[in-house]
Design a protein around this motif. Structure first.
Motif, short mmCIF file in Angstrom:
data_model
loop_
_atom_site.label_atom_id
_atom_site.label_comp_id
_atom_site.label_asym_id
_atom_site.label_seq_id
_atom_site.Cartn_x
_atom_site.Cartn_y
_atom_site.Cartn_z
N VAL A 1 2.29 2.48 -4.47
CA VAL A 1 2.34 3.08 -5.81
C VAL A 1 1.61 4.42 -5.77
O VAL A 1 0.44 4.48 -5.36
N PHE A 2 2.29 5.49 -6.17
CA PHE A 2 1.65 6.81 -6.22
C PHE A 2 0.65 6.83 -7.38
O PHE A 2 0.97 6.45 -8.50
N ILE A 3 -0.57 7.29 -7.09
CA ILE A 3 -1.61 7.36 -8.12
C ILE A 3 -1.84 8.79 -8.57
O ILE A 3 -1.92 9.07 -9.76
N GLY A 4 -1.94 9.73 -7.65
CA GLY A 4 -2.15 11.13 -8.03
C GLY A 4 -2.54 11.97 -6.84
O GLY A 4 -2.74 11.44 -5.74
N PRO A 5 -2.64 13.28 -7.05
CA PRO A 5 -3.06 14.16 -5.95
C PRO A 5 -4.56 14.01 -5.68
O PRO A 5 -5.34 13.73 -6.59
N VAL A 6 -4.94 14.20 -4.43
CA VAL A 6 -6.35 14.10 -4.03
C VAL A 6 -7.23 14.98 -4.91
O VAL A 6 -8.34 14.60 -5.28
N GLY B 1 -1.87 14.97 0.91
CA GLY B 1 -2.57 15.34 -0.32
C GLY B 1 -2.31 14.43 -1.50
O GLY B 1 -2.72 14.73 -2.62
N SER B 2 -1.64 13.30 -1.28
CA SER B 2 -1.37 12.36 -2.36
C SER B 2 -2.04 11.02 -2.07
O SER B 2 -2.15 10.61 -0.91
N VAL B 3 -2.45 10.37 -3.15
CA VAL B 3 -3.15 9.08 -3.03
C VAL B 3 -2.23 7.97 -3.54
O VAL B 3 -1.65 8.08 -4.63
N TYR B 4 -2.12 6.94 -2.74
CA TYR B 4 -1.28 5.78 -3.08
C TYR B 4 -2.11 4.51 -2.96
O TYR B 4 -3.07 4.45 -2.16
N LEU B 5 -1.73 3.51 -3.72
CA LEU B 5 -2.28 2.17 -3.54
C LEU B 5 -1.17 1.27 -3.02
O LEU B 5 0.00 1.47 -3.35
N GLU B 6 -1.56 0.29 -2.23
CA GLU B 6 -0.62 -0.75 -1.84
C GLU B 6 -1.02 -2.01 -2.58
O GLU B 6 -2.14 -2.51 -2.44
N VAL B 7 -0.10 -2.50 -3.41
CA VAL B 7 -0.40 -3.66 -4.25
C VAL B 7 0.70 -4.70 -4.11
O VAL B 7 1.83 -4.40 -3.70
N ASP B 8 0.37 -5.91 -4.50
CA ASP B 8 1.35 -6.98 -4.53
C ASP B 8 2.40 -6.66 -5.59
O ASP B 8 2.05 -6.22 -6.69
N PRO B 9 3.69 -6.84 -5.31
CA PRO B 9 4.73 -6.55 -6.31
C PRO B 9 4.53 -7.31 -7.63
O PRO B 9 5.00 -6.87 -8.67
N SER B 10 3.82 -8.42 -7.61
CA SER B 10 3.57 -9.15 -8.85
C SER B 10 2.72 -8.31 -9.82
O SER B 10 2.75 -8.53 -11.03
#
Ligand code: FES
Length: 123
Positions: free
Chosen positions: A11-16, A108-117
């Protein structure tokens, strides 16, 4: 890191540039609030539940960053319980635990890896 990265959704969260250095921000992913921390001095990123398990208040993103013997932690701003950002365990002698989420920084982008639930997507 004791975070499971299998079967996760990125999931894209935002730029650094929008993240506070040596601090945290909160992001809403699905119905969940997640605290994301940028330890600029260590060039490391961590993420955990924003809710402190002590009371459920959404405060950990405003916590203080530090470490215990080199292990990064966040200190809750309300009652100062400490949580390891590598295990999620409470370091203050209580049986609380926060969920951790992998943080990916690319181009330059921050992402999280999360469970699809969490996102509500079936994958
Ligand atoms: S609300 Fe976090 S330690 Fe009490």
């Amino acid at each position: 890191m004791s975070v499971d990265t299998k079967n996760k959704e990125r999931v894209f969260i935002g730029p650094v540039s929008e993240f506070e250095k040596e601090g945290g921000v909160s992001a809403k992913v699905g119905e969940k609030q997640i605290a994301i921390f940028y330890f600029e001095s260590r060039n490391e990123w961590y993420a955990c539940d924003n809710a402190c398990p002590h009371t459920g208040d959404m405060v950990l993103s405003r916590g203080y960053l530090g470490d215990t013997n080199g292990d990064p932690k966040v200190v809750c701003p309300l009652h100062k319980r400490n949580y390891s950002l590598t295990s999620g365990e409470c370091l203050s002698g209580e049986n609380y635990k926060v969920n951790l989420y992998p943080v990916i920084v690319e181009n330059g982008s921050v992402y999280l890896e999360v469970d699809p639930s969490i996102t509500g997507n079936k994958g």
